[in-house]
Design a protein around this motif. Structure first.
Motif, PDB file in Angstrom:
ATOM      1  N   LEU A  14       0.809  -1.234   0.000  1.00 51.81           N
ATOM      2  CA  LEU A  14       0.000   0.000   0.000  1.00 51.81           C
ATOM      3  C   LEU A  14       0.836   1.275   0.000  1.00 51.81           C
ATOM      4  O   LEU A  14       0.314   2.356  -0.255  1.00 51.81           O
ATOM      5  N   ALA A  18       0.606   4.562   4.553  1.00 49.53           N
ATOM      6  CA  ALA A  18      -0.733   3.954   4.480  1.00 49.53           C
ATOM      7  C   ALA A  18      -0.887   2.839   5.508  1.00 49.53           C
ATOM      8  O   ALA A  18      -1.909   2.146   5.533  1.00 49.53           O
ATOM      9  N   ALA A  54      -4.474  -0.167   8.377  1.00 45.08           N
ATOM     10  CA  ALA A  54      -4.100   0.109   6.982  1.00 45.08           C
ATOM     11  C   ALA A  54      -5.157   1.013   6.371  1.00 45.08           C
ATOM     12  O   ALA A  54      -6.351   0.826   6.613  1.00 45.08           O
ATOM     13  N   PRO A  56      -6.485   2.000   2.868  1.00 44.88           N
ATOM     14  CA  PRO A  56      -6.514   1.882   1.405  1.00 44.88           C
ATOM     15  C   PRO A  56      -6.982   3.193   0.777  1.00 44.88           C
ATOM     16  O   PRO A  56      -7.694   3.967   1.420  1.00 44.88           O
ATOM     17  N   GLN A  57      -6.572   3.413  -0.487  1.00 48.04           N
ATOM     18  CA  GLN A  57      -6.987   4.638  -1.204  1.00 48.04           C
ATOM     19  C   GLN A  57      -8.022   4.321  -2.268  1.00 48.04           C
ATOM     20  O   GLN A  57      -8.693   5.204  -2.767  1.00 48.04           O
ATOM     21  N   ASP A  61      -6.303  -1.253  -3.671  1.00 46.72           N
ATOM     22  CA  ASP A  61      -5.623  -1.380  -2.371  1.00 46.72           C
ATOM     23  C   ASP A  61      -6.391  -2.341  -1.454  1.00 46.72           C
ATOM     24  O   ASP A  61      -5.794  -3.155  -0.743  1.00 46.72           O
ATOM     25  N   SER A  65      -4.957  -5.941  -0.106  1.00 46.82           N
ATOM     26  CA  SER A  65      -4.869  -6.192   1.343  1.00 46.82           C
ATOM     27  C   SER A  65      -5.610  -7.478   1.707  1.00 46.82           C
ATOM     28  O   SER A  65      -5.131  -8.281   2.516  1.00 46.82           O
TER      29      SER A  65
END
Ligand SMILES: Cc1cc2nc3c(=O)[nH]c(=O)nc-3n(C[C@H](O)[C@H](O)[C@H](O)COP(=O)(O)OP(=O)(O)OC[C@H]3O[C@@H](n4cnc5c(N)ncnc54)[C@H](O)[C@@H]3O)c2cc1C
Length: 470
Positions: A14, A18, A54, A56-57, A61, A65
């Motif tokens: 990531l 992130a 975490a 994610p964008q 992502d 993951s």
């Protein structure tokens, strides 16, 4: 797997910035709004320690993951605003908290079709404001609109102030993009109206992040009405007001907002305030006038007395006050973990059941008898959004020995009674850790079907385990 290699692998997937395993992040995102008192028998499970957070964008992502977590058999807890009140976003030991908070973009607003697509981590308030810029609005307006996310609201199938007109959150979802447990990305076609086959959307609505992680959702956007009128009525007793509500819906009137309830008078030796009904009608000027006229006639026939404009204004202006308080006291606190615990020290619980309309008053009487026998005080009875949605705010009286444990058993009896009368034990907050032990009794053979779906959509069993299907 040790936390060092897990963090290193996630950073590789990531990017730096992130992922975090800082103590302060693990504490901040290590729980939701379920505190120890209301958790009852699940209180011991509120102390799970995640390994990493975490952020994610985008859907890729999320997918990477989940695929990684599946290979490593590491549990993943999707996390929106962390305002859920059932412990559904509470992490388990050694889990990854997948925080959707950075996926907060408005993807597109289609003014002509009156639909809008958002990333799932957007706050409901921000989604609503984005629509207001186009003379549209979000149809889901819970108390927690300033602090809860769209993904969290869909995953709990939340209910808000305008549910009488626009339905629960899930009713407003037209399409969705999500990643399944093994990372596969799936998408449904956002077509309003009828569809054939089984809807992909419904796999994710109300399933509390156990079947997949929602990355985007397309929802209905509602036009700002031309006319709007808000009225309120006081009833001398709960039953007469409820009968008025029932008549309003039987006559086919469709208020956008319907909110009804009574409360104990503070220091009033068990006396209750008059029960107040708030109604909002929207539409053309003529239809609003006609609906208000008809609703008024019904309420007056049931001994209702018209309330003042000042009371109505205060009711509407203050509707998000509890969310602002929660944000100030807990979410913005340096130590949200401690603030969460102290805010939950207040000894009370709230139950939100749904029942066939014809059985609500019978159920209320049953609860009244049972709760008074058990030394439980009912602070508030209410109906919100639909005549079927019935709520109680309760607390154990101080004299009852072993108050918390005994209250837990009493709450189970009250919820099982709702199930036995053809109702559901919870209409808006989901199940989480708190009510997981009562799910099978309600779903019956549906539970085995759901477990089979779970095995198929999340073969490694990593998505929010130990909650709704446990
Ligand atoms: C002050 C206050 C007032 C409230 N008022 C209301 C109200 O009026 N009506 C109401 O219905 N609720 C209300 N709630 C409860 C809460 O706000 C709702 O349940 C809300 O929908 C949760 O949203 P969230 O973003 O905080 O979700 P979270 O608490 O973060 O998560 C809830 C569940 O959804 C899952 N999840 C979150 N995001 C995703 C995603 N993108 N994909 C898959 N799963 C996901 C989580 O794993 C968890 O199982 C209130 C809570 C508070 C504290």
């Amino acid at each position: 797997m040790n936390s060092y290699s897990l963090e290193r692998d996630l950073v590789e997937l990531l990017g730096r910035g992130a992922v975090s395993s800082d103590e302060s992040d693990l504490r901040r995102y290590g729980g939701d709004a379920l505190g120890t008192f209301r958790a009852f028998r699940a209180a011991g499970r509120l102390n799970g320690r995640a390994i990493a957070v975490a952020w994610p964008q985008n859907v890729e992502d999320i997918s990477k993951s989940l695929a990684y977590a599946s290979r490593q058999s590491v549990p993943v807890v999707p996390y929106g605003g962390g305002t859920g009140v059932m412990g559904a976003a509470t992490p388990l030991d050694s889990a990854i908290i997948l925080n959707l908070g950075r996926m907060d973009r408005v993807v597109r607003v289609d003014t002509e079709s009156r639909t809008a697509t958002f990333q799932s981590g957007i706050l409901l308030e921000d989604a609503h404001r984005a629509l207001m810029a186009h003379d549209l609005r979000l149809g889901h307006d819970p108390w927690s609109r300033p602090i809860a996310t769209l993904g969290g609201a869909i995953s709990t199938n939340g209910v808000g102030y305008t549910a009488s007109g626009h339905g629960a959150m899930g009713d407003q979802v037209l399409g969705m993009q999500a990643a399944l447990g093994d990372g596969e990305i799936v998408e449904s076609w956002a077509v309003p109206g009828a569809f054939f086959g089984s809807s992909l959307n419904h796999i994710f609505i109300g399933t509390e992040g156990t079947f997949g992680v929602i990355s985007e959702a397309t929802v209905a956007a509602f036009p700002i009405p031309i006319a709007r009128s808000m009225v309120c009525f006081d009833f001398p007793e709960f039953d007469s007001g409820y009968e008025a509500i029932s008549a309003i819906y039987t006559d086919g009137l469709q208020p956008t907002v319907m909110d009804y309830g009574d409360e104990l008078v503070p220091g009033g030796d068990g006396r209750r305030d008059t029960a107040t009904l708030y109604l909002v009608f929207e539409g053309s000027k003529e239809s609003v006038e006609a609906n208000v006229g008809e609703a008024t006639a019904i309420c007056l026939r049931h001994d209702g007395r018209r309330g003042s404009a000042a009371v109505i204004d205060r009711y509407w202006t203050d509707r998000h006050a509890s969310a602002h308080r929660y944000k100030e006291n807990v979410l913005d606190n340096e130590r949200p973990d401690l603030a969460r615990r102290s805010s939950s020290a207040y000894r009370m619980d709230y139950l939100h059941v749904a029942l066939p309309t014809g059985r609500v008053l019978e159920y209320r009487k049953k609860c009244e008898a049972l709760l008074s026998e058990e030394g439980v005080t009912v602070r508030e009875w209410s109906v919100w959004g639909r005549p079927e949605f019935f709520s109680l705010l309760i607390s154990p009286s101080d004299e009852v020995e072993g108050g918390g444990a005994r209250l837990a058993q009493t709450v189970d009896r009250v919820l099982r009674d709702a199930q036995a009368m053809g109702g559901t034990m919870e209409y808006c907050h989901g199940v989480g850790l708190k009510l997981a032990h009562l799910v099978e009794a309600e779903l019956g053979s549906g539970m085995a079907v759901a477990q089979r779906m779970k095995r198929s959509l999340d073969p490694a069993g990593i998505l929010n385990p130990g909650k709704i299907w446990s």
